[in-house]
Design a protein around this motif. Structure first.
Motif, mmCIF file in Angstrom:
data_model
loop_
_atom_site.group_PDB
_atom_site.id
_atom_site.type_symbol
_atom_site.label_atom_id
_atom_site.label_comp_id
_atom_site.label_asym_id
_atom_site.label_seq_id
_atom_site.Cartn_x
_atom_site.Cartn_y
_atom_site.Cartn_z
ATOM 1 N N ARG A 91 0.676 -1.386 -0.033
ATOM 2 C CA ARG A 91 -0.117 -0.002 -0.123
ATOM 3 C C ARG A 91 0.758 1.371 0.039
ATOM 4 N NH1 ARG A 91 -3.123 -0.286 5.088
ATOM 5 N NH2 ARG A 91 -1.973 -2.220 5.469
ATOM 6 N N GLY A 92 2.126 1.066 -0.276
ATOM 7 C CA GLY A 92 2.987 2.394 -0.329
ATOM 8 C C GLY A 92 4.106 2.070 -0.828
ATOM 9 N N PHE A 93 5.165 1.713 -0.391
ATOM 10 C CA PHE A 93 6.609 1.803 -0.808
ATOM 11 C C PHE A 93 7.199 0.579 -1.713
ATOM 12 C CE2 PHE A 93 7.194 4.625 3.065
ATOM 13 C CZ PHE A 93 7.088 5.726 2.172
ATOM 14 N N ASP A 94 6.429 -0.526 -1.699
ATOM 15 C CA ASP A 94 6.435 -1.682 -2.505
ATOM 16 C C ASP A 94 7.787 -2.304 -2.071
ATOM 17 O OD1 ASP A 94 5.562 -3.412 -4.498
ATOM 18 O OD2 ASP A 94 6.332 -2.153 -6.277
ATOM 19 N N LEU A 95 7.986 -2.310 -1.049
ATOM 20 C CA LEU A 95 9.381 -2.904 -0.490
ATOM 21 C C LEU A 95 9.759 -4.275 -1.030
ATOM 22 C CD1 LEU A 95 11.909 -2.793 1.684
ATOM 23 C CD2 LEU A 95 10.230 -3.865 3.321
ATOM 24 N N VAL A 130 15.721 4.246 5.799
ATOM 25 C CA VAL A 130 15.152 5.313 5.042
ATOM 26 C C VAL A 130 13.798 5.231 4.957
ATOM 27 C CG1 VAL A 130 15.254 6.114 2.681
ATOM 28 C CG2 VAL A 130 17.235 5.554 3.683
ATOM 29 N N LEU A 131 13.146 4.109 4.924
ATOM 30 C CA LEU A 131 11.719 3.757 4.783
ATOM 31 C C LEU A 131 11.339 4.223 5.952
ATOM 32 C CD1 LEU A 131 11.337 0.377 2.851
ATOM 33 C CD2 LEU A 131 11.098 2.939 1.934
ATOM 34 N N ALA A 132 11.735 4.144 7.357
ATOM 35 C CA ALA A 132 11.321 4.444 8.597
ATOM 36 C C ALA A 132 10.912 6.047 8.475
ATOM 37 C CB ALA A 132 11.870 3.950 9.851
#
Length: 183
Positions: free
Chosen positions: A94-98, A115-117
């Motif tokens: 739902r966001g960054f497509d990790l 960085v994602l945090a």
């Protein structure tokens, strides 16, 4: 370390009642008022397994029923778990497509998670700054906001970063930097 399972069960799950008959969990907790929690400190059979059960009725009337082997703080623990699930959802689909990074090197994953945090916090703060509290968001027919504060903040940041040439987006970006620096 012992991991204690907190299992949410459906309202219509059969639970062995005090009279020896199966009743729905909803019936067992029918007297729980809005924003109230009730815990049974005697084990009940849920799907053939003896467990402690508790329930909380949300402000919107939704009944959350949780079953576990250890009764202390089971509702609070379940809510923490849900916050973690929401965070992972934002980091992934739902966001960054990790998951599309396909990274396997641990030190790179550590840096990426850091960085994602920060990016997650920035999106959430931006959503709060622009739209206020989550309770004020318009709800869809399922009693949930159509978009979370995180998603609204992410969409705003994407727009500002993508269209950085326009004067209004440059101003918005400066404001978003100030919002982030206050945290």
């Amino acid at each position: 370390m012992l991991i204690i399972c907190r299992l949410r069960i459906k309202e219509d799950t059969p639970v062995l009642g005090s009279c020896g008959k199966d009743i729905n969990a909803k019936q067992l907790f029918r007297n729980v008022k809005l924003n109230q929690t009730e815990t049974w400190f005697t084990k009940r059979k849920v799907s053939g397994v003896c467990l402690y059960i508790a329930a909380r009725r949300t402000i919107k009337g939704l009944l959350i029923v949780v079953a576990t082997k250890k009764p202390e703080t089971m509702i609070e623990d379940y809510y923490k778990r849900w916050s973690i699930e929401t965070l992972f959802g934002c980091l992934k689909s739902r966001g960054f497509d990790l998951e599309s990074t396909h990274m396997t090197e641990l030190d790179r994953m550590d840096k990426l998670m850091g960085v994602l945090a920060l990016a997650f916090a920035w999106c959430l703060i931006a959503g709060h700054w622009k739209y206020g509290e989550a309770e004020g968001l318009p709800l869809n027919k399922h009693w949930r906001p159509a978009k979370s504060l995180f998603r609204l903040g992410l969409d705003m940041l994407r727009r500002v970063l993508k269209n950085g040439c326009s004067k209004s987006d440059q101003i918005d970006f400066q404001i978003l930097l100030k919002v982030l620096s206050r945290t």
